[in-house]
Design a protein around this motif. Structure first.
Motif, PDB file in Angstrom:
ATOM      1  N   HIS A   1      -4.947   1.788   8.559  1.00  0.00           N
ATOM      2  CA  HIS A   1      -6.107   0.990   8.950  1.00  0.00           C
ATOM      3  C   HIS A   1      -5.752  -0.496   8.969  1.00  0.00           C
ATOM      4  O   HIS A   1      -6.115  -1.216   9.907  1.00  0.00           O
ATOM      5  N   VAL A   2      -5.067  -0.958   7.947  1.00  0.00           N
ATOM      6  CA  VAL A   2      -4.655  -2.366   7.884  1.00  0.00           C
ATOM      7  C   VAL A   2      -3.742  -2.682   9.060  1.00  0.00           C
ATOM      8  O   VAL A   2      -3.895  -3.727   9.715  1.00  0.00           O
ATOM      9  N   GLU A   3      -2.810  -1.798   9.332  1.00  0.00           N
ATOM     10  CA  GLU A   3      -1.881  -2.011  10.443  1.00  0.00           C
ATOM     11  C   GLU A   3      -2.617  -2.163  11.770  1.00  0.00           C
ATOM     12  O   GLU A   3      -2.275  -3.007  12.612  1.00  0.00           O
TER      13      GLU A   3
ATOM     14  N   ILE B   1       0.836  -1.202   0.000  1.00  0.00           N
ATOM     15  CA  ILE B   1       0.000   0.000   0.000  1.00  0.00           C
ATOM     16  C   ILE B   1       0.869   1.248   0.000  1.00  0.00           C
ATOM     17  O   ILE B   1       0.570   2.239  -0.683  1.00  0.00           O
ATOM     18  N   GLN B   2       1.962   1.221   0.735  1.00  0.00           N
ATOM     19  CA  GLN B   2       2.878   2.367   0.762  1.00  0.00           C
ATOM     20  C   GLN B   2       3.488   2.616  -0.609  1.00  0.00           C
ATOM     21  O   GLN B   2       3.619   3.764  -1.048  1.00  0.00           O
TER      22      GLN B   2
ATOM     23  N   GLY C   1      -3.712   6.273   4.585  1.00  0.00           N
ATOM     24  CA  GLY C   1      -4.736   6.016   5.586  1.00  0.00           C
ATOM     25  C   GLY C   1      -5.195   4.567   5.558  1.00  0.00           C
ATOM     26  O   GLY C   1      -5.509   3.972   6.600  1.00  0.00           O
ATOM     27  N   LEU C   2      -5.233   3.984   4.359  1.00  0.00           N
ATOM     28  CA  LEU C   2      -5.558   2.563   4.248  1.00  0.00           C
ATOM     29  C   LEU C   2      -4.472   1.714   4.895  1.00  0.00           C
ATOM     30  O   LEU C   2      -4.768   0.747   5.599  1.00  0.00           O
TER      31      LEU C   2
ATOM     32  N   ILE D   1      -7.937  -5.869  -0.548  1.00  0.00           N
ATOM     33  CA  ILE D   1      -7.921  -5.234   0.768  1.00  0.00           C
ATOM     34  C   ILE D   1      -8.848  -4.024   0.787  1.00  0.00           C
ATOM     35  O   ILE D   1      -9.563  -3.786   1.774  1.00  0.00           O
ATOM     36  N   ARG D   2      -8.838  -3.233  -0.277  1.00  0.00           N
ATOM     37  CA  ARG D   2      -9.764  -2.084  -0.322  1.00  0.00           C
ATOM     38  C   ARG D   2     -11.206  -2.563  -0.199  1.00  0.00           C
ATOM     39  O   ARG D   2     -12.009  -1.974   0.536  1.00  0.00           O
ATOM     40  N   LYS D   3     -11.551  -3.619  -0.936  1.00  0.00           N
ATOM     41  CA  LYS D   3     -12.927  -4.119  -0.922  1.00  0.00           C
ATOM     42  C   LYS D   3     -13.290  -4.660   0.456  1.00  0.00           C
ATOM     43  O   LYS D   3     -14.414  -4.467   0.933  1.00  0.00           O
ATOM     44  N   LEU D   4     -12.351  -5.328   1.102  1.00  0.00           N
ATOM     45  CA  LEU D   4     -12.618  -5.929   2.404  1.00  0.00           C
ATOM     46  C   LEU D   4     -12.791  -4.887   3.499  1.00  0.00           C
ATOM     47  O   LEU D   4     -13.616  -5.043   4.399  1.00  0.00           O
TER      48      LEU D   4
END
Length: 229
Positions: free
Chosen positions: A220-222, A94-95, A216-217, A173-176
């Motif tokens: 959130h995952v972290e 994501i980064q 920001g995603l 991951i975005r969808k989840l």
């Protein structure tokens, strides 16, 4: 829960089977929701051969290419498995996406036409009178289309190629996560501000907003996606 079926169509016999099989399988894998269940996703060579309507040879050649690109792993005597990343790997991906998409945003702000930028608003017309969190699946598709559009409108084939191989995991991951923690509402507000910056041709602000939105995603995952460990 059973793993999702792979959605592929029979191949056109007029072109190279290996190339067609590769693109068909890559497209099908990129549309899988590979993180919304805990089961491994196993592909069957015989089933793929039947679904695509070709012999196993081009299937094997295509699978070898997909393994080299990190989409699948081939395990002797066990089978073919779609690769699932760890949380640390997802955050890093994501980064990298944030860096690439924010650069794409700079390019959109400097060289995309006004008409092209206006098309970004069309992705969210259906949510002008509706709350995106009440239509999460539909908004998720619009959200993913928005980020792909930024990449496409940059005009950079290299950025497109680099993000294509991240897309399978970023999309999943975005969808989840889009329905979690009011992310859908915050996402649509972020997107509107990004489009406004692009329309103003504010290069630095567009880059900043896109980068922070995607990071920001990652945050959130972290914080919330411990199931990825």
């Amino acid at each position: 829960m059973n793993p999702p079926p792979i959605n592929v169509q029979p191949l056109d016999t007029g072109t190279t089977f290996r190339s067609q099989a590769y693109h068909a399988l890559k497209q099908a894998i990129s549309q899988m929701d590979i993180y919304d269940h805990n089961d491994e996703i196993r592909l069957e060579e015989r089933q793929l051969s039947e679904l695509l309507g070709v012999s196993r040879t081009p299937i094997r050649e295509a699978l070898t290419l997909l393994e080299q690109e990190g989409f699948i792993r081939l395990q002797p005597r066990r089978g073919i498995f779609v690769i699932r990343k760890t949380k640390a790997e997802i955050v890093e991906m994501i980064q990298v996406w944030a860096a690439l998409e924010s650069m794409a945003g700079r390019m959109v702000a400097t060289q995309a036409t006004d008409e092209d930028i206006r098309t970004l608003w069309d992705l969210f017309r259906n949510f002008e009178m509706r709350n995106p969190k009440e239509h999460v699946n539909e908004y998720s598709d619009a959200n993913i289309a928005f980020h792909k559009s930024i990449i496409r409108l940059s005009g950079s084939k290299l950025i497109q190629e680099m993000t294509d191989n991240l897309f399978i995991h970023i999309r999943a991951i975005r969808k989840l996560t889009i329905g979690q923690d009011n992310r859908a509402e915050r996402s649509i507000n972020d997107h509107k501000e990004i489009i406004k910056a692009l329309e103003r041709r504010d290069v630095d602000q567009a880059e900043h907003l896109i980068r922070d939105h995607t990071l920001g995603l990652a945050a959130h995952v972290e914080k919330h996606c411990d199931f990825l460990e």
